[in-house]
Write a protein that holds these residues in place. Structure first.
Motif, PDB file in Angstrom:
ATOM      1  N   ALA A  21       5.731  59.793 -64.385  1.00 15.47           N
ATOM      2  CA  ALA A  21       5.807  61.209 -64.027  1.00 15.47           C
ATOM      3  C   ALA A  21       7.136  61.614 -63.415  1.00 15.47           C
ATOM      4  CB  ALA A  21       4.671  61.551 -63.054  1.00 15.47           C
ATOM      5  N   LEU A  22       7.789  60.711 -62.679  1.00 14.45           N
ATOM      6  CA  LEU A  22       9.006  61.083 -61.948  1.00 14.45           C
ATOM      7  C   LEU A  22      10.237  60.332 -62.435  1.00 14.45           C
ATOM      8  CD1 LEU A  22       7.606  61.148 -58.286  1.00 14.45           C
ATOM      9  CD2 LEU A  22       7.848  63.057 -59.871  1.00 14.45           C
ATOM     10  N   VAL A  23      10.141  59.012 -62.500  1.00 12.23           N
ATOM     11  CA  VAL A  23      11.323  58.210 -62.797  1.00 12.23           C
ATOM     12  C   VAL A  23      11.802  58.420 -64.230  1.00 12.23           C
ATOM     13  CG1 VAL A  23      12.267  55.881 -62.895  1.00 12.23           C
ATOM     14  CG2 VAL A  23      10.702  56.518 -61.056  1.00 12.23           C
ATOM     15  N   ALA A  24      10.887  58.404 -65.183  1.00 16.07           N
ATOM     16  CA  ALA A  24      11.297  58.539 -66.587  1.00 16.07           C
ATOM     17  C   ALA A  24      12.059  59.841 -66.844  1.00 16.07           C
ATOM     18  CB  ALA A  24      10.076  58.425 -67.501  1.00 16.07           C
ATOM     19  N   PRO A  25      11.530  61.012 -66.471  1.00 18.95           N
ATOM     20  CA  PRO A  25      12.304  62.244 -66.712  1.00 18.95           C
ATOM     21  C   PRO A  25      13.582  62.303 -65.882  1.00 18.95           C
ATOM     22  CG  PRO A  25      10.294  62.732 -65.474  1.00 18.95           C
ATOM     23  CD  PRO A  25      10.175  61.332 -65.946  1.00 18.95           C
ATOM     24  N   ALA A  26      13.574  61.717 -64.686  1.00 21.38           N
ATOM     25  CA  ALA A  26      14.793  61.733 -63.869  1.00 21.38           C
ATOM     26  C   ALA A  26      15.883  60.888 -64.503  1.00 21.38           C
ATOM     27  CB  ALA A  26      14.480  61.227 -62.462  1.00 21.38           C
ATOM     28  N   VAL A  27      15.521  59.721 -65.024  1.00 22.45           N
ATOM     29  CA  VAL A  27      16.512  58.869 -65.693  1.00 22.45           C
ATOM     30  C   VAL A  27      17.030  59.557 -66.952  1.00 22.45           C
ATOM     31  CG1 VAL A  27      16.863  56.685 -66.916  1.00 22.45           C
ATOM     32  CG2 VAL A  27      15.634  56.722 -64.741  1.00 22.45           C
ATOM     33  N   ALA A  28      16.138  60.208 -67.700  1.00 25.51           N
ATOM     34  CA  ALA A  28      16.565  60.910 -68.909  1.00 25.51           C
ATOM     35  C   ALA A  28      17.570  62.009 -68.573  1.00 25.51           C
ATOM     36  CB  ALA A  28      15.347  61.502 -69.621  1.00 25.51           C
ATOM     37  N   ARG A  29      17.310  62.762 -67.504  1.00 23.59           N
ATOM     38  CA  ARG A  29      18.251  63.816 -67.103  1.00 23.59           C
ATOM     39  C   ARG A  29      19.579  63.209 -66.662  1.00 23.59           C
ATOM     40  NH1 ARG A  29      17.765  68.109 -62.026  1.00 23.59           N
ATOM     41  NH2 ARG A  29      19.941  68.701 -62.075  1.00 23.59           N
ATOM     42  N   LEU A  30      19.511  62.115 -65.880  1.00 29.44           N
ATOM     43  CA  LEU A  30      20.741  61.490 -65.401  1.00 29.44           C
ATOM     44  C   LEU A  30      21.581  60.986 -66.570  1.00 29.44           C
ATOM     45  CD1 LEU A  30      22.102  60.682 -62.660  1.00 29.44           C
ATOM     46  CD2 LEU A  30      21.209  58.396 -63.083  1.00 29.44           C
ATOM     47  N   ARG A  31      20.942  60.397 -67.564  1.00 37.01           N
ATOM     48  CA  ARG A  31      21.683  59.899 -68.729  1.00 37.01           C
ATOM     49  C   ARG A  31      22.326  61.034 -69.512  1.00 37.01           C
ATOM     50  NH1 ARG A  31      17.830  55.090 -71.258  1.00 37.01           N
ATOM     51  NH2 ARG A  31      18.343  53.509 -69.672  1.00 37.01           N
ATOM     52  N   ALA A  32      21.630  62.168 -69.583  1.00 39.32           N
ATOM     53  CA  ALA A  32      22.187  63.303 -70.315  1.00 39.32           C
ATOM     54  C   ALA A  32      23.389  63.896 -69.583  1.00 39.32           C
ATOM     55  CB  ALA A  32      21.112  64.369 -70.521  1.00 39.32           C
ATOM     56  N   GLU A  33      23.306  63.982 -68.247  1.00 39.26           N
ATOM     57  CA  GLU A  33      24.366  64.618 -67.474  1.00 39.26           C
ATOM     58  C   GLU A  33      25.450  63.641 -67.018  1.00 39.26           C
ATOM     59  OE1 GLU A  33      22.488  66.680 -64.282  1.00 39.26           O
ATOM     60  OE2 GLU A  33      21.445  68.096 -65.595  1.00 39.26           O
ATOM     61  N   HIS A  34      25.084  62.362 -66.851  1.00 35.85           N
ATOM     62  CA  HIS A  34      26.033  61.343 -66.377  1.00 35.85           C
ATOM     63  C   HIS A  34      25.849  60.077 -67.218  1.00 35.85           C
ATOM     64  CE1 HIS A  34      26.810  63.793 -62.750  1.00 35.85           C
ATOM     65  NE2 HIS A  34      25.507  64.045 -62.794  1.00 35.85           N
ATOM     66  N   PRO A  35      26.250  60.101 -68.475  1.00 38.38           N
ATOM     67  CA  PRO A  35      25.987  58.957 -69.369  1.00 38.38           C
ATOM     68  C   PRO A  35      26.673  57.669 -68.927  1.00 38.38           C
ATOM     69  CG  PRO A  35      27.489  60.539 -70.391  1.00 38.38           C
ATOM     70  CD  PRO A  35      26.961  61.192 -69.164  1.00 38.38           C
ATOM     71  N   GLY A  36      27.677  57.755 -68.068  1.00 38.62           N
ATOM     72  CA  GLY A  36      28.360  56.550 -67.622  1.00 38.62           C
ATOM     73  C   GLY A  36      27.662  55.831 -66.481  1.00 38.62           C
ATOM     74  N   VAL A  37      26.600  56.406 -65.938  1.00 42.54           N
ATOM     75  CA  VAL A  37      25.866  55.788 -64.829  1.00 42.54           C
ATOM     76  C   VAL A  37      24.770  54.884 -65.386  1.00 42.54           C
ATOM     77  CG1 VAL A  37      24.415  56.196 -62.818  1.00 42.54           C
ATOM     78  CG2 VAL A  37      26.344  57.716 -63.291  1.00 42.54           C
ATOM     79  N   GLN A  38      24.754  53.637 -64.942  1.00 43.36           N
ATOM     80  CA  GLN A  38      23.734  52.684 -65.354  1.00 43.36           C
ATOM     81  C   GLN A  38      22.642  52.629 -64.290  1.00 43.36           C
ATOM     82  OE1 GLN A  38      25.658  48.933 -66.031  1.00 43.36           O
ATOM     83  NE2 GLN A  38      26.808  49.659 -67.801  1.00 43.36           N
ATOM     84  N   VAL A  39      21.381  52.620 -64.738  1.00 42.78           N
ATOM     85  CA  VAL A  39      20.250  52.574 -63.813  1.00 42.78           C
ATOM     86  C   VAL A  39      19.441  51.317 -64.080  1.00 42.78           C
ATOM     87  CG1 VAL A  39      18.206  53.767 -62.950  1.00 42.78           C
ATOM     88  CG2 VAL A  39      20.161  55.093 -63.772  1.00 42.78           C
ATOM     89  N   GLU A  40      19.295  50.490 -63.048  1.00 43.18           N
ATOM     90  CA  GLU A  40      18.449  49.303 -63.134  1.00 43.18           C
ATOM     91  C   GLU A  40      17.092  49.665 -62.543  1.00 43.18           C
ATOM     92  OE1 GLU A  40      18.235  46.389 -59.946  1.00 43.18           O
ATOM     93  OE2 GLU A  40      19.175  44.987 -61.346  1.00 43.18           O
ATOM     94  N   LEU A  41      16.041  49.567 -63.342  1.00 46.55           N
ATOM     95  CA  LEU A  41      14.697  49.939 -62.910  1.00 46.55           C
ATOM     96  C   LEU A  41      13.854  48.690 -62.719  1.00 46.55           C
ATOM     97  CD1 LEU A  41      14.093  52.871 -65.416  1.00 46.55           C
ATOM     98  CD2 LEU A  41      14.743  53.063 -63.013  1.00 46.55           C
ATOM     99  N   ARG A  42      13.104  48.674 -61.629  1.00 49.84           N
ATOM    100  CA  ARG A  42      12.230  47.528 -61.367  1.00 49.84           C
ATOM    101  C   ARG A  42      10.992  48.006 -60.632  1.00 49.84           C
ATOM    102  NH1 ARG A  42      14.929  42.615 -58.331  1.00 49.84           N
ATOM    103  NH2 ARG A  42      16.285  42.824 -60.162  1.00 49.84           N
ATOM    104  N   LEU A  43       9.815  47.558 -61.109  1.00 52.74           N
ATOM    105  CA  LEU A  43       8.589  47.874 -60.389  1.00 52.74           C
ATOM    106  C   LEU A  43       8.671  47.306 -58.984  1.00 52.74           C
ATOM    107  CD1 LEU A  43       5.759  47.354 -63.018  1.00 52.74           C
ATOM    108  CD2 LEU A  43       6.167  49.419 -61.689  1.00 52.74           C
ATOM    109  N   ALA A  44       8.236  48.088 -58.013  1.00 56.07           N
ATOM    110  CA  ALA A  44       8.403  47.712 -56.622  1.00 56.07           C
ATOM    111  C   ALA A  44       7.447  46.597 -56.241  1.00 56.07           C
ATOM    112  CB  ALA A  44       8.167  48.931 -55.731  1.00 56.07           C
ATOM    113  N   ASP A  45       7.912  45.744 -55.333  1.00 57.28           N
ATOM    114  CA  ASP A  45       7.036  44.816 -54.642  1.00 57.28           C
ATOM    115  C   ASP A  45       6.148  45.643 -53.715  1.00 57.28           C
ATOM    116  OD1 ASP A  45       8.170  42.594 -55.857  1.00 57.28           O
ATOM    117  OD2 ASP A  45       9.793  42.492 -54.382  1.00 57.28           O
ATOM    118  N   PRO A  46       5.157  44.987 -53.076  1.00 59.44           N
ATOM    119  CA  PRO A  46       4.308  45.776 -52.166  1.00 59.44           C
ATOM    120  C   PRO A  46       5.107  46.575 -51.142  1.00 59.44           C
ATOM    121  CG  PRO A  46       3.349  43.617 -52.528  1.00 59.44           C
ATOM    122  CD  PRO A  46       4.673  43.613 -53.234  1.00 59.44           C
TER     123      PRO A  46
END
Length: 293
Positions: free
Chosen positions: A105-130
């Protein structure tokens, strides 16, 4: 160690063909340029220029240093460009921790927007520990999505949204005919647990306590999809947050709950002492836009 500034002056003399012309280009006096080249010759222990008529030309050593000076100039220019891109948020790298329901709901659309506006920024995504907050505090992650409020030294919470819990009932349940429920309507029902112990379950229990009862859990599923399956089978009712109802079981009905409305607050956690990062600021804005949507 060779003086890079003197090497740059030598390169200018070689390129211009004379000390006078190089001095005019660099904005120095010819005497100052000559002194710097002479100092470089002293550093290297060899002649770097030889006179030819009214001009000069490089010796083999002078030509070698000139080539290295030009390479250094290119690298400095590239470094300046790379730094400008980083400071403007056009490049960078972000490490993000998230939990599953916030991912879609939040991360996927946010990453998509960031890639569209700042394609040079790399995002490492990881499911959180507790508990992802130590990763944020110690710099292993730039941002984590958490349910709060939580307290953790060195971490600042940025509120994104309040995610309300909804009542999930079997289709044939007597309460299913109502368009809205009071939380006390569920007080005497058997409950299907949908949360692990922690802040999400605490949000449910706090609301129930405010309504004057404690739910009687007959099944602990700790998973939204599984909880819906138990509800559909008639084993009890459940509370599931709105973000967790992306895939709805066909044999359940969902109703809003009031008086009080159980809600979990979702925050973005960032390190308090982190230096300004335009890429991180842009990602937080993208998360807020996704939350508002």
């Amino acid at each position: 160690m060779l003086d890079v500034r003197r090497m740059q002056m030598l390169a200018a003399v070689v390129d211009c063909g004379s000390v006078t012309a190089a001095a005019a280009r660099l904005g120095y006096t010819p005497s100052a340029v000559s002194q710097q080249v002479a100092a470089l010759e002293k550093e290297t222990g060899t002649d770097l220029l030889e006179r030819v008529g009214r001009g000069v030309r490089p010796t083999a050593a002078g030509l070698l240093l000139t080539r290295h000076a030009e390479a250094i100039a290119r690298e400095v220019a590239e470094a300046e460009t790379a730094l400008a891109d980083l400071l403007a948020g056009r490049t960078g790298r972000l490490s993000v921790r998230y939990f599953a329901t916030a991912g879609a709901a939040l991360v996927a659309p946010a990453v998509a927007r960031l890639r569209a506006e700042h394609p040079g920024v790399q995002v490492e995504l990881r499911l959180a520990d507790p508990d992802p907050l130590p990763d944020v505090r110690e710099g292993r992650a730039d941002l984590a999505l958490v349910v709060g409020p939580v307290e953790h030294d060195g971490v600042r919470l940025l509120h994104l949204l309040d995610d309300p819990y909804l009542a999930v009932l079997p289709k044939g349940h007597p309460l299913a005919a109502r368009r809205m429920l009071r939380l006390t309507d569920l007080a005497d029902e058997p409950w299907v647990g949908s949360e692990w112990p922690g802040p999400c379950l605490d949000a449910q229990l706090t609301a129930c306590e405010a309504a004057g009862f404690r739910p009687r859990f007959v099944v602990d599923s700790e998973d939204y999809v599984t909880a819906q399956g138990f509800v559909a089978a008639g084993l009890g009712v459940s509370l599931i947050p709105r973000l967790g109802l992306g895939g709805r079981h066909p044999e359940v009905v969902v109703r809003p709950v009031r008086s009080p409305e159980p809600t979990r607050a979702i925050h973005a956690a960032v390190r308090e002492t982190a230096p300004p990062q335009p890429a991180l600021r842009a990602f937080v804005e993208a998360l807020r836009e996704a939350a508002a949507g």
